[in-house]
Design a protein around this motif. Structure first.
Motif, PDB file in Angstrom:
ATOM      1  N   VAL A 430      33.479  26.251  30.943  1.00  0.00           N
ATOM      2  CA  VAL A 430      34.367  27.101  31.723  1.00  0.00           C
ATOM      3  C   VAL A 430      33.600  27.652  32.912  1.00  0.00           C
ATOM      4  CG1 VAL A 430      35.713  29.251  31.677  1.00  0.00           C
ATOM      5  CG2 VAL A 430      35.749  27.711  29.700  1.00  0.00           C
ATOM      6  N   ASN A 431      34.250  27.731  34.058  1.00  0.00           N
ATOM      7  CA  ASN A 431      33.617  28.327  35.236  1.00  0.00           C
ATOM      8  C   ASN A 431      33.137  29.733  34.896  1.00  0.00           C
ATOM      9  OD1 ASN A 431      33.197  29.641  37.818  1.00  0.00           O
ATOM     10  ND2 ASN A 431      34.422  28.038  38.765  1.00  0.00           N
ATOM     11  N   GLU A 432      31.850  29.996  35.104  1.00  0.00           N
ATOM     12  CA  GLU A 432      31.263  31.255  34.653  1.00  0.00           C
ATOM     13  C   GLU A 432      31.283  32.359  35.702  1.00  0.00           C
ATOM     14  OE1 GLU A 432      27.446  30.515  32.952  1.00  0.00           O
ATOM     15  OE2 GLU A 432      28.239  29.220  31.355  1.00  0.00           O
ATOM     16  N   PHE A 433      31.792  32.074  36.891  1.00  0.00           N
ATOM     17  CA  PHE A 433      31.929  33.141  37.884  1.00  0.00           C
ATOM     18  C   PHE A 433      33.078  34.069  37.464  1.00  0.00           C
ATOM     19  CE2 PHE A 433      29.512  30.031  40.213  1.00  0.00           C
ATOM     20  CZ  PHE A 433      28.647  30.805  40.982  1.00  0.00           C
ATOM     21  N   GLY A 434      32.904  35.366  37.688  1.00  0.00           N
ATOM     22  CA  GLY A 434      33.817  36.355  37.139  1.00  0.00           C
ATOM     23  C   GLY A 434      35.071  36.592  37.954  1.00  0.00           C
ATOM     24  N   CYS A 435      36.094  37.142  37.295  1.00  0.00           N
ATOM     25  CA  CYS A 435      37.351  37.529  37.963  1.00  0.00           C
ATOM     26  C   CYS A 435      37.822  38.887  37.455  1.00  0.00           C
ATOM     27  CB  CYS A 435      38.424  36.469  37.731  1.00  0.00           C
ATOM     28  SG  CYS A 435      38.853  36.223  35.982  1.00  0.00           S
ATOM     29  N   GLU A 436      36.910  39.670  36.899  1.00  0.00           N
ATOM     30  CA  GLU A 436      37.278  40.922  36.236  1.00  0.00           C
ATOM     31  C   GLU A 436      37.988  41.890  37.177  1.00  0.00           C
ATOM     32  OE1 GLU A 436      35.246  44.261  33.284  1.00  0.00           O
ATOM     33  OE2 GLU A 436      34.055  42.611  34.094  1.00  0.00           O
ATOM     34  N   ALA A 437      37.498  42.004  38.413  1.00  0.00           N
ATOM     35  CA  ALA A 437      38.119  42.931  39.360  1.00  0.00           C
ATOM     36  C   ALA A 437      39.553  42.531  39.672  1.00  0.00           C
ATOM     37  CB  ALA A 437      37.292  43.000  40.647  1.00  0.00           C
ATOM     38  N   PHE A 438      39.832  41.237  39.648  1.00  0.00           N
ATOM     39  CA  PHE A 438      41.187  40.746  39.908  1.00  0.00           C
ATOM     40  C   PHE A 438      42.115  41.063  38.751  1.00  0.00           C
ATOM     41  CE2 PHE A 438      44.177  37.109  39.349  1.00  0.00           C
ATOM     42  CZ  PHE A 438      45.027  37.408  40.405  1.00  0.00           C
ATOM     43  N   VAL A 439      41.722  40.692  37.529  1.00  0.00           N
ATOM     44  CA  VAL A 439      42.628  40.868  36.389  1.00  0.00           C
ATOM     45  C   VAL A 439      42.775  42.341  35.997  1.00  0.00           C
ATOM     46  CG1 VAL A 439      42.188  38.561  35.494  1.00  0.00           C
ATOM     47  CG2 VAL A 439      40.845  40.473  34.625  1.00  0.00           C
ATOM     48  N   ASN A 440      41.848  43.196  36.435  1.00  0.00           N
ATOM     49  CA  ASN A 440      41.942  44.615  36.107  1.00  0.00           C
ATOM     50  C   ASN A 440      42.862  45.401  37.037  1.00  0.00           C
ATOM     51  OD1 ASN A 440      40.412  44.559  33.795  1.00  0.00           O
ATOM     52  ND2 ASN A 440      38.494  45.087  34.819  1.00  0.00           N
ATOM     53  N   ARG A 441      43.364  44.770  38.089  1.00  0.00           N
ATOM     54  CA  ARG A 441      44.380  45.431  38.903  1.00  0.00           C
ATOM     55  C   ARG A 441      45.641  45.629  38.065  1.00  0.00           C
ATOM     56  NH1 ARG A 441      43.641  45.294  44.542  1.00  0.00           N
ATOM     57  NH2 ARG A 441      41.800  44.106  45.208  1.00  0.00           N
ATOM     58  N   GLN A 442      46.277  46.767  38.212  1.00  0.00           N
ATOM     59  CA  GLN A 442      47.447  47.069  37.391  1.00  0.00           C
ATOM     60  C   GLN A 442      48.738  46.581  38.049  1.00  0.00           C
ATOM     61  OE1 GLN A 442      47.209  51.294  36.651  1.00  0.00           O
ATOM     62  NE2 GLN A 442      45.771  51.012  34.960  1.00  0.00           N
ATOM     63  N   GLY A 443      49.748  46.375  37.208  1.00  0.00           N
ATOM     64  CA  GLY A 443      51.052  45.989  37.723  1.00  0.00           C
ATOM     65  C   GLY A 443      51.347  44.521  37.542  1.00  0.00           C
ATOM     66  N   ARG A 444      52.175  43.985  38.429  1.00  0.00           N
ATOM     67  CA  ARG A 444      52.552  42.580  38.286  1.00  0.00           C
ATOM     68  C   ARG A 444      52.516  41.864  39.634  1.00  0.00           C
ATOM     69  NH1 ARG A 444      57.874  44.930  38.267  1.00  0.00           N
ATOM     70  NH2 ARG A 444      59.353  43.745  39.542  1.00  0.00           N
ATOM     71  N   ILE A 445      52.295  40.570  39.565  1.00  0.00           N
ATOM     72  CA  ILE A 445      52.365  39.715  40.744  1.00  0.00           C
ATOM     73  C   ILE A 445      53.844  39.463  41.022  1.00  0.00           C
ATOM     74  CG2 ILE A 445      51.868  37.416  41.655  1.00  0.00           C
ATOM     75  CD1 ILE A 445      49.290  37.440  40.000  1.00  0.00           C
ATOM     76  N   PRO A 446      54.320  39.739  42.243  1.00  0.00           N
ATOM     77  CA  PRO A 446      55.760  39.594  42.514  1.00  0.00           C
ATOM     78  C   PRO A 446      56.243  38.152  42.376  1.00  0.00           C
ATOM     79  CG  PRO A 446      54.659  40.859  44.251  1.00  0.00           C
ATOM     80  CD  PRO A 446      53.581  40.248  43.405  1.00  0.00           C
ATOM     81  N   ALA A 447      57.525  38.016  42.114  1.00  0.00           N
ATOM     82  CA  ALA A 447      58.151  36.695  42.056  1.00  0.00           C
ATOM     83  C   ALA A 447      58.119  36.057  43.437  1.00  0.00           C
ATOM     84  CB  ALA A 447      59.588  36.826  41.563  1.00  0.00           C
ATOM     85  N   PRO A 448      58.059  34.728  43.488  1.00  0.00           N
ATOM     86  CA  PRO A 448      58.033  34.042  44.785  1.00  0.00           C
ATOM     87  C   PRO A 448      59.375  34.172  45.506  1.00  0.00           C
ATOM     88  CG  PRO A 448      58.258  32.456  42.998  1.00  0.00           C
ATOM     89  CD  PRO A 448      58.008  33.791  42.348  1.00  0.00           C
ATOM     90  N   ILE A 449      59.369  33.969  46.814  1.00  0.00           N
ATOM     91  CA  ILE A 449      60.566  34.168  47.624  1.00  0.00           C
ATOM     92  C   ILE A 449      61.709  33.258  47.182  1.00  0.00           C
ATOM     93  CG2 ILE A 449      59.787  32.542  49.400  1.00  0.00           C
ATOM     94  CD1 ILE A 449      61.870  35.758  49.917  1.00  0.00           C
ATOM     95  N   HIS A 450      61.385  32.034  46.713  1.00  0.00           N
ATOM     96  CA  HIS A 450      62.471  31.127  46.346  1.00  0.00           C
ATOM     97  C   HIS A 450      63.138  31.516  45.029  1.00  0.00           C
ATOM     98  CE1 HIS A 450      58.780  28.962  44.776  1.00  0.00           C
ATOM     99  NE2 HIS A 450      59.489  29.084  43.683  1.00  0.00           N
TER     100      HIS A 450
END
Length: 454
Positions: A430-450
Motif C-alpha cells: 500500500v502507498n505509505e504516504f499519509g492522508c491523515e490531514a485530508f480524512v480528518n476534515r469534518q463533514g462530507r464531500i458534496p455530490a457532483p453537479i450532474h
C-alpha cells in the motif's frame, strides 16, 4: 417460457465449465419486528427469520436435485439493522446481541450467510447508525455467518467523510478482533457507495426499505463458461468477441431465471431480480482474470486491462437483460483478489497492483474486493482508500465498494488464508504516504453537479 431443452443445453457448462447458481438469497423485511425493548426485539427478529426461511435450504436442495444445477449458497438478506435496532439499542453492545440473534437464526435455518448488519449513512449518521458501526468489530468476532456493510456515499448525496474516517478505524479494529484467523472478520465487512437495495451477494447484501416483505433474489456465476466460449473466437474481431460474450451471458442468465422462478413458486414468495455476476472462485478454470487474458492480455494488469474489463462487463449486462425482465443487484464482473486464482497469479507475477485494481473498478461491478494488505496499515490510509473508491462510484453513478483486509502480524510477501470460497491472498503493498490531514476534515464531500437532475 423456459423449457427443458435449455436446461439440457447447460449440462456441459455445469459439468465441465464451473457454471453454478452462486446463491438463492431470501430477502426478509424486519420493519415489523421493531420494538423499544431489546429482548422483545431480538425475539421478534429470530421468530420472523426462522418462520420465513424455514424451507429455504430444503427448497434449494430440491431444485438442485431435480434440475442438476449446483446452487452453492442459500443466504438471507435483511433490513439494515441500524434501522431496526435504533429504538432499543443504547450501546454498541446492545447491537451485538442482535448480531448474535441473527447468527443463531441463520444456523437454525441452515443458511451459509445472513447479510444486513448494516447502516446507510451517505449523508449523515444517526446515533443508532454510529452505535451499530462501532459495534461491528465485536459483532463479526462473535458470530460466524453474519455479514456487515456500511453505505457511506451516493451520487445524490456525496460522500460522508465522517463515516469514511470511522469506517477506516472500524476495519482496523475488526482486523485486530479476528487476528487469530488472519483478520478474516474483515472479509465479512464491505464499505459501499451507491449500494443497491436488492444485492443477493455477500458480504454486502441487505434488503432495502423499498423492497417487499419477502423476496427471492438469485445470483448466477459462470466465468468458466465465458472463458470456454471465448477460446473458440481467438484472433477474431471485436464484434465477434462481443457477440460471444453476450450470447453466453444470455444462456447463463436463463439458468438463474429458471431457478428463481422455481424457488419463488415453491416458497410462495415473489421473485425479485437475477444478479448476473461473473463471480470467481479459487477453483481452477473459474476466473475472471483468465477471461481477460483470453481476450488478449499476457497478464491481468497489463496495458489494456481496463478496456478489456469494460468490454466484458458491458457485454455481460447486455446479454443478461435479454434473458430476464428483472436483472438487478450488482450484475457484471467481479474482481476479488483472494477468490480468483488468476488475480492471485497476477499479483505474484508483479503485473497487478492496488493502483491498477482501483483503475479497473471504474468499469467493473463492484470495487476493491478481498484485498489483503499489511497489518500495520493505518486507519487513515484505509479511510483514504475508501474515499478514493467512493469518489469513483459517486462521480460515475455506479456502485463501488471496498473490502480490504489488513492482516495483523503479516506484511508484503506473506499470504493470508481465508478458506472456502474466500480462498487465499498475497499481502499487497500500500502507498505509505499519509492522508491523515485530508480524512480528518469534518463533514462530507458534496455530490457532483450532474447529480442535480430534479
Amino acid at each position: 417460457m423456459i423449457n427443458m431443452y435449455e436446461v439440457s443445453e447447460t449440462n456441459k457448462m455445469i459439468e465441465e465449465e464451473n457454471l453454478d447458481v452462486r446463491t438463492i438469497t431470501l430477502g426478509i423485511s424486519l420493519l415489523d419486528c421493531i420494538d423499544a425493548d431489546l429482548e422483545t426485539l431480538n425475539q421478534n427478529i429470530y421468530d420472523k427469520i426462522t418462520k420465513t426461511a424455514e424451507n429455504l435450504v430444503k427448497t434449494g436442495q430440491d431444485i438442485e436435485q431435480e434440475f442438476g444445477i449446483p446452487i452453492v449458497n442459500k443466504r438471507i438478506s435483511i433490513t439494515p439493522i441500524a434501522l431496526i435496532g435504533s429504538a432499543a439499542c443504547k450501546t454498541p453492545e446492545d447491537y451485538v446481541t442482535i448480531a448474535k440473534t441473527l447468527d443463531k437464526a441463520a444456523k437454525e435455518v441452515g443458511v451459509n450467510f445472513i447479510g444486513g448488519y448494516s447502516a446507510l449513512v451517505s449523508k449523515g449518521m444517526t446515533t443508532g447508525d454510529e452505535l451499530l458501526i462501532r459495534s461491528i468489530p465485536q459483532a463479526l468476532a462473535a458470530t460466524e455467518r453474519v455479514c456487515s456493510s456500511v453505505n457511506v456515499g451516493s451520487t445524490k448525496c456525496g460522500i460522508n467523510m465522517d463515516a469514511v474516517r470511522l469506517c477506516g478505524e472500524i476495519v482496523v479494529k475488526t482486523a485486530e478482533a479476528t487476528k487469530e484467523n488472519d483478520s478474516c472478520g474483515c472479509s465479512k465487512l464491505v464499505i459501499f457507495c451507491n449500494a443497491p437495495d436488492d444485492n443477493p451477494f455477500m458480504a454486502g447484501a441487505f434488503l432495502g426499505v423499498t423492497e417487499a416483505d419477502a423476496v427471492i433474489n438469485v445470483g448466477v456465476s459462470g466465468p468458466g463458461v465465458v472463458k470456454k466460449a471465448l477460446e473458440k473466437v481467438r484472433g477474431k474481431g471485436f464484434e465477434e468477441l462481443c457477440e460471444t460474450i453476450k450470447k453466453t451471458a444470455f444462456k447463463v442468465t436463463r439458468v438463474g431465471q429458471l431457478v428463481a422462478g422455481e424457488a419463488s413458486k415453491r416458497l410462495g414468495i415473489p421473485f425479485g431480480i437475477i444478479d448476473l455476476s461473473l463471480a470467481p472462485t479459487p477453483a481452477i478454470g473459474d476466473s475472471v482474470a483468465e477471461i481477460l487474458e483470453e481476450i488478449g492480455l499476457e497478464r491481468v494488469g497489463a496495458p489494456g486491462t481496463t478496456a478489456a474489463l469494460a468490454l466484458l462487463n458491458d457485454q455481460v449486462k447486455k446479454g443478461g437483460v435479454m434473458a430476464s425482465s428483472y436483472v438487478g443487484g450488482l450484475s457484471g464482473a467481479f474482481i476479488p483478489v483472494s477468490e480468483d486464482q488468476g488475480m492471485i497469479d497476477a499479483v505474484n507475477a508483479g503485473s497487478l497492483c492496488l493502483e491498477k485494481l482501483e483503475a479497473m473498478t471504474c468499469v467493473c461491478s463492484v470495487g476493491l474486493d478481498m484485498i489483503a494488505i499489511p497489518g500495520k496499515t493505518s486507519a487513515s490510509t484505509i479511510s483514504g482508500i475508501i474515499a478514493d473508491e467512493m469518489a469513483i462510484g459517486m462521480v460515475n453513478q455506479k456502485t463501488t465498494a471496498v473490502r480490504v483486509i489488513p492482516v495483523i502480524g503479516k506484511d508484503v510477501g506473506e499470504v493470508a488464508e481465508f478458506g472456502g470460497l474466500l480462498g487465499y491472498a498475497p499481502i499487497m503493498p500500500v502507498n505509505e504516504f499519509g492522508c491523515e490531514a485530508f480524512v480528518n476534515r469534518q463533514g462530507r464531500i458534496p455530490a457532483p453537479i450532474h447529480s442535480f437532475k430534479n
